[in-house]
Design a protein around this motif. Structure first.
Motif, mmCIF file in Angstrom:
data_model
loop_
_atom_site.group_PDB
_atom_site.id
_atom_site.type_symbol
_atom_site.label_atom_id
_atom_site.label_comp_id
_atom_site.label_asym_id
_atom_site.label_seq_id
_atom_site.Cartn_x
_atom_site.Cartn_y
_atom_site.Cartn_z
ATOM 1 N N LEU A 33 -23.477 -3.068 -109.090
ATOM 2 C CA LEU A 33 -23.017 -1.950 -109.909
ATOM 3 C C LEU A 33 -21.554 -1.633 -109.620
ATOM 4 C CD1 LEU A 33 -23.607 0.485 -111.804
ATOM 5 C CD2 LEU A 33 -24.305 1.744 -109.757
ATOM 6 N N THR A 34 -21.185 -1.673 -108.346
ATOM 7 C CA THR A 34 -19.831 -1.313 -107.933
ATOM 8 C C THR A 34 -18.797 -2.309 -108.428
ATOM 9 O OG1 THR A 34 -20.699 -0.227 -105.946
ATOM 10 C CG2 THR A 34 -18.370 -0.843 -105.919
ATOM 11 N N TYR A 35 -19.111 -3.613 -108.348
ATOM 12 C CA TYR A 35 -18.120 -4.642 -108.650
ATOM 13 C C TYR A 35 -18.382 -5.391 -109.954
ATOM 14 C CZ TYR A 35 -16.640 -3.848 -103.846
ATOM 15 O OH TYR A 35 -16.189 -3.279 -102.687
ATOM 16 N N GLY A 36 -19.468 -5.063 -110.647
ATOM 17 C CA GLY A 36 -19.700 -5.658 -111.953
ATOM 18 C C GLY A 36 -20.325 -7.041 -111.923
ATOM 19 N N HIS A 37 -21.427 -7.196 -111.155
ATOM 20 C CA HIS A 37 -22.114 -8.482 -111.074
ATOM 21 C C HIS A 37 -23.601 -8.291 -111.323
ATOM 22 C CE1 HIS A 37 -18.684 -10.629 -109.276
ATOM 23 N NE2 HIS A 37 -18.452 -9.490 -108.634
ATOM 24 N N PRO A 38 -24.225 -9.144 -112.153
ATOM 25 C CA PRO A 38 -25.695 -9.112 -112.252
ATOM 26 C C PRO A 38 -26.307 -9.636 -110.967
ATOM 27 C CG PRO A 38 -24.806 -10.954 -113.521
ATOM 28 C CD PRO A 38 -23.621 -10.158 -113.049
ATOM 29 N N VAL A 39 -27.438 -9.060 -110.582
ATOM 30 C CA VAL A 39 -28.066 -9.397 -109.300
ATOM 31 C C VAL A 39 -29.505 -9.846 -109.525
ATOM 32 C CG1 VAL A 39 -28.861 -8.460 -107.089
ATOM 33 C CG2 VAL A 39 -26.615 -7.793 -107.996
ATOM 34 N N THR A 40 -29.846 -10.981 -108.919
ATOM 35 C CA THR A 40 -31.230 -11.460 -108.892
ATOM 36 C C THR A 40 -31.705 -11.465 -107.445
ATOM 37 O OG1 THR A 40 -31.036 -12.825 -110.876
ATOM 38 C CG2 THR A 40 -32.778 -13.406 -109.315
ATOM 39 N N VAL A 41 -32.814 -10.798 -107.191
ATOM 40 C CA VAL A 41 -33.412 -10.746 -105.858
ATOM 41 C C VAL A 41 -34.664 -11.610 -105.863
ATOM 42 C CG1 VAL A 41 -34.490 -9.274 -104.119
ATOM 43 C CG2 VAL A 41 -32.518 -8.433 -105.416
ATOM 44 N N VAL A 42 -34.703 -12.607 -104.993
ATOM 45 C CA VAL A 42 -35.881 -13.461 -104.858
ATOM 46 C C VAL A 42 -36.702 -12.930 -103.693
ATOM 47 C CG1 VAL A 42 -36.745 -15.776 -104.416
ATOM 48 C CG2 VAL A 42 -34.678 -15.450 -105.803
ATOM 49 N N HIS A 49 -32.687 -7.969 -111.200
ATOM 50 C CA HIS A 49 -33.832 -8.762 -111.641
ATOM 51 C C HIS A 49 -34.570 -9.252 -110.398
ATOM 52 C CE1 HIS A 49 -36.330 -11.693 -113.691
ATOM 53 N NE2 HIS A 49 -35.857 -12.642 -112.900
ATOM 54 N N VAL A 50 -35.882 -9.061 -110.355
ATOM 55 C CA VAL A 50 -36.688 -9.452 -109.201
ATOM 56 C C VAL A 50 -37.571 -10.626 -109.571
ATOM 57 C CG1 VAL A 50 -38.361 -8.723 -107.469
ATOM 58 C CG2 VAL A 50 -36.685 -7.080 -108.348
ATOM 59 N N GLU A 51 -37.503 -11.663 -108.761
ATOM 60 C CA GLU A 51 -38.343 -12.843 -108.967
ATOM 61 C C GLU A 51 -39.146 -13.087 -107.696
ATOM 62 O OE1 GLU A 51 -37.619 -17.598 -109.623
ATOM 63 O OE2 GLU A 51 -36.609 -16.199 -110.968
ATOM 64 N N HIS A 52 -40.410 -13.455 -107.849
ATOM 65 C CA HIS A 52 -41.271 -13.684 -106.685
ATOM 66 C C HIS A 52 -41.623 -15.164 -106.553
ATOM 67 C CE1 HIS A 52 -42.192 -9.315 -107.241
ATOM 68 N NE2 HIS A 52 -42.148 -9.366 -105.923
ATOM 69 N N VAL A 53 -41.625 -15.645 -105.314
ATOM 70 C CA VAL A 53 -42.179 -16.973 -105.051
ATOM 71 C C VAL A 53 -43.686 -16.827 -104.900
ATOM 72 C CG1 VAL A 53 -40.076 -17.876 -104.000
ATOM 73 C CG2 VAL A 53 -41.756 -16.705 -102.566
ATOM 74 N N ALA A 54 -44.398 -17.917 -105.139
ATOM 75 C CA ALA A 54 -45.860 -17.826 -105.209
ATOM 76 C C ALA A 54 -46.550 -18.104 -103.891
ATOM 77 C CB ALA A 54 -46.375 -18.791 -106.276
ATOM 78 N N ALA A 55 -45.940 -18.920 -103.030
ATOM 79 C CA ALA A 55 -46.625 -19.330 -101.802
ATOM 80 C C ALA A 55 -45.615 -19.487 -100.671
ATOM 81 C CB ALA A 55 -47.365 -20.652 -102.031
ATOM 82 N N GLU A 86 -32.632 -23.353 -105.894
ATOM 83 C CA GLU A 86 -32.931 -23.855 -107.237
ATOM 84 C C GLU A 86 -32.192 -23.039 -108.296
ATOM 85 O OE1 GLU A 86 -37.128 -23.628 -107.619
ATOM 86 O OE2 GLU A 86 -37.537 -25.280 -106.226
ATOM 87 N N LEU A 87 -32.204 -21.720 -108.140
ATOM 88 C CA LEU A 87 -31.523 -20.866 -109.121
ATOM 89 C C LEU A 87 -30.017 -21.092 -109.095
ATOM 90 C CD1 LEU A 87 -33.516 -17.534 -108.619
ATOM 91 C CD2 LEU A 87 -33.627 -19.080 -110.570
ATOM 92 N N LEU A 88 -29.449 -21.241 -107.905
ATOM 93 C CA LEU A 88 -28.004 -21.465 -107.800
ATOM 94 C C LEU A 88 -27.608 -22.763 -108.491
ATOM 95 C CD1 LEU A 88 -27.378 -20.453 -104.069
ATOM 96 C CD2 LEU A 88 -26.751 -19.152 -106.111
ATOM 97 N N ALA A 89 -28.449 -23.782 -108.369
ATOM 98 C CA ALA A 89 -28.130 -25.072 -108.981
ATOM 99 C C ALA A 89 -28.119 -24.993 -110.505
ATOM 100 C CB ALA A 89 -29.147 -26.123 -108.522
ATOM 101 N N GLY A 90 -28.843 -24.034 -111.055
ATOM 102 C CA GLY A 90 -28.942 -23.947 -112.509
ATOM 103 C C GLY A 90 -28.099 -22.863 -113.149
ATOM 104 N N ILE A 91 -27.368 -22.084 -112.341
ATOM 105 C CA ILE A 91 -26.565 -20.986 -112.884
ATOM 106 C C ILE A 91 -25.103 -21.209 -112.507
ATOM 107 C CG2 ILE A 91 -26.228 -18.486 -112.983
ATOM 108 C CD1 ILE A 91 -29.079 -18.145 -111.954
ATOM 109 N N PRO A 92 -24.257 -21.522 -113.473
ATOM 110 C CA PRO A 92 -22.842 -21.750 -113.163
ATOM 111 C C PRO A 92 -22.199 -20.527 -112.501
ATOM 112 C CG PRO A 92 -23.372 -22.433 -115.407
ATOM 113 C CD PRO A 92 -24.560 -21.697 -114.894
ATOM 114 N N ASP A 93 -21.407 -20.773 -111.452
ATOM 115 C CA ASP A 93 -20.633 -19.742 -110.751
ATOM 116 C C ASP A 93 -21.486 -18.757 -109.954
ATOM 117 O OD1 ASP A 93 -18.267 -20.812 -111.840
ATOM 118 O OD2 ASP A 93 -18.483 -19.575 -113.649
ATOM 119 N N ALA A 94 -22.807 -18.956 -109.900
ATOM 120 C CA ALA A 94 -23.642 -18.017 -109.155
ATOM 121 C C ALA A 94 -23.300 -18.077 -107.665
ATOM 122 C CB ALA A 94 -25.117 -18.326 -109.365
ATOM 123 N N TYR A 95 -23.494 -16.944 -106.995
ATOM 124 C CA TYR A 95 -23.118 -16.829 -105.587
ATOM 125 C C TYR A 95 -24.285 -16.270 -104.795
ATOM 126 C CZ TYR A 95 -20.997 -14.909 -101.351
ATOM 127 O OH TYR A 95 -20.714 -14.596 -100.053
#
Length: 376
Positions: free
Chosen positions: A99-108, A127-133, A150-159
């Motif tokens: 929110l402070t710096y203007g970035h979308p956040v995904t929490v695994v 955005h919250v994503e859960h692993v299954a096992a 896996e998510l980083l590999a599929g999202i350009p510029d993700a950190y």
């Protein structure tokens, strides 16, 4: 009704509450509360640093700091997504940083994350994503970290801030240490929970600049692998780990205590009932150990304990009689003294136990040496 208190004169020198222009400005300058009975006799208590007074808890500090530093170095570009593994509290800190710096956040996270925390993170824009096992060797943490990759590999510029191994996580706690110095004047013993290793390493290293003789006592959960015990399923979240975070500064600890869930529940509820200040698993475990330090160390020892969060996310677990009864956590007052073992892997501990031999189970280079060598 007596309304006399409503008409008491204001103290001329009373500090005014902070007026923040942005929510990030509310982070830090958290209060300290004196805790004595039932953990220690009157006059022999400890000072609790109430990090739950931050908007989201203690990890607001590294959430903001890691993101700010990544932006400064150019590792995180404007508007790029942030993806990280978290059991909850860092997720709140990263939501604030997003929110402070203007970035979308995904929490695994994993199924152990409380539904209330999922709802709160979602309300805060993450955005919250859960692993299954769980991973067969690294448990939920390793499973979450693999999903992050896996998510980083599929999202350009993700950190990914990588809280477990990022030295910025450690550096984020310099303000916490300087606040303790200003509030207490002197700290002889610091009691801190250990998960990623960030707040114990960062706070202790800065305190030692002023107090070289500082004693650091780590608090871990049973079935955590951090200090050499075998990893296993854990009810307690927020401390302990099934992996070995690089940020744990093993050489800084004088001893480690492992605490079981029933013991932490007892301590949490005593804190709430007796001191109107409580929190989750880490808070209960730290209070139990800090009370023992206050009772057993020499009179006049100034003991500080870090309480990482407040009670709200634990209302359906730690403070829920039905849930605690289902897990056999009620009616078990902890012993006055912990068991002791000579080696951290001497046996599998199942209750409050201490060991004054602390070493990295993986035999890695000490954290200070890695930092001097520029290893990230």
């Amino acid at each position: 009704m007596n309304f006399s208190l409503l008409h008491l004169p204001l103290e001329a020198n009373a500090p005014l509450p902070v007026i923040a222009r942005r929510p990030a400005q509310l982070v830090g300058n958290t209060p300290v509360l004196w805790i004595d009975e039932p953990f220690a006799p009157l006059g022999r208590g400890f000072y609790a640093k109430l990090e739950g007074a931050n908007p989201g808890g203690i990890k607001d500090r590294p959430g903001l700091h890691m993101v700010r530093e990544a932006r400064r170095r150019g590792e995180l570009t404007p508007g790029a997504p942030i993806v990280e593994s978290s059991s909850g509290t860092l997720g709140l800190g990263l939501a604030l940083a997003g929110l402070t710096y203007g970035h979308p956040v995904t929490v695994v996270s994993d199924p152990g994350m409380e539904p209330s925390m999922v709802r709160l993170l979602t309300a805060l824009g993450a955005h919250v994503e859960h692993v299954a096992a769980p991973h067969p060797e690294g448990g939920w943490q390793q499973s979450r970290r693999e999903r992050v990759a896996e998510l980083l590999a599929g999202i350009p510029d993700a950190y990914c801030p990588d809280q477990y191994h990022n030295p910025d996580n450690v550096a984020a706690y310099r303000p916490l240490a300087t606040e303790l110095i200003a509030q207490l004047g002197r700290v002889d013993v610091l009691v801190a929970a250990v998960g990623t290793g960030g707040h114990s390493a960062g706070t202790a290293s800065v305190l030692r600049e002023s107090f070289p003789g500082l004693t650091l006592i780590g608090v871990d959960a049973i079935s955590s692998a951090i200090f050499g015990q075998p990893a296993g399923p854990r009810l307690m979240r927020g401390l302990g780990s099934s992996i070995h975070p690089a940020n744990v500064d093993y050489g800084a600890f004088a001893e480690v205590h492992w605490v079981a869930p029933a013991e932490a529940v007892w301590a949490c509820r005593q804190l709430a009932r007796r001191h109107y200040a409580s929190g989750g698993w880490s808070v209960g475990a730290v209070a139990l150990v800090a009370g023992w330090v206050a009772r057993t160390f020499s009179d006049g020892t100034r003991v500080a304990a870090i309480f990482p969060d407040g009670p709200h996310r634990y209302l359906e677990t730690v403070y829920n009689d039905a849930w605690c009864d289902e897990h056999g956590l009620l009616g078990q007052e902890p012993p006055l003294e912990p068991d002791e073992i000579a080696e951290p892997d001497e046996c599998v501990v199942t209750g409050w136990t201490r060991c004054n031999k602390v070493r990295d189970p993986l035999g890695r280079t000490p954290a200070a040496d890695r930092s001097e060598a520029g290893v990230r």
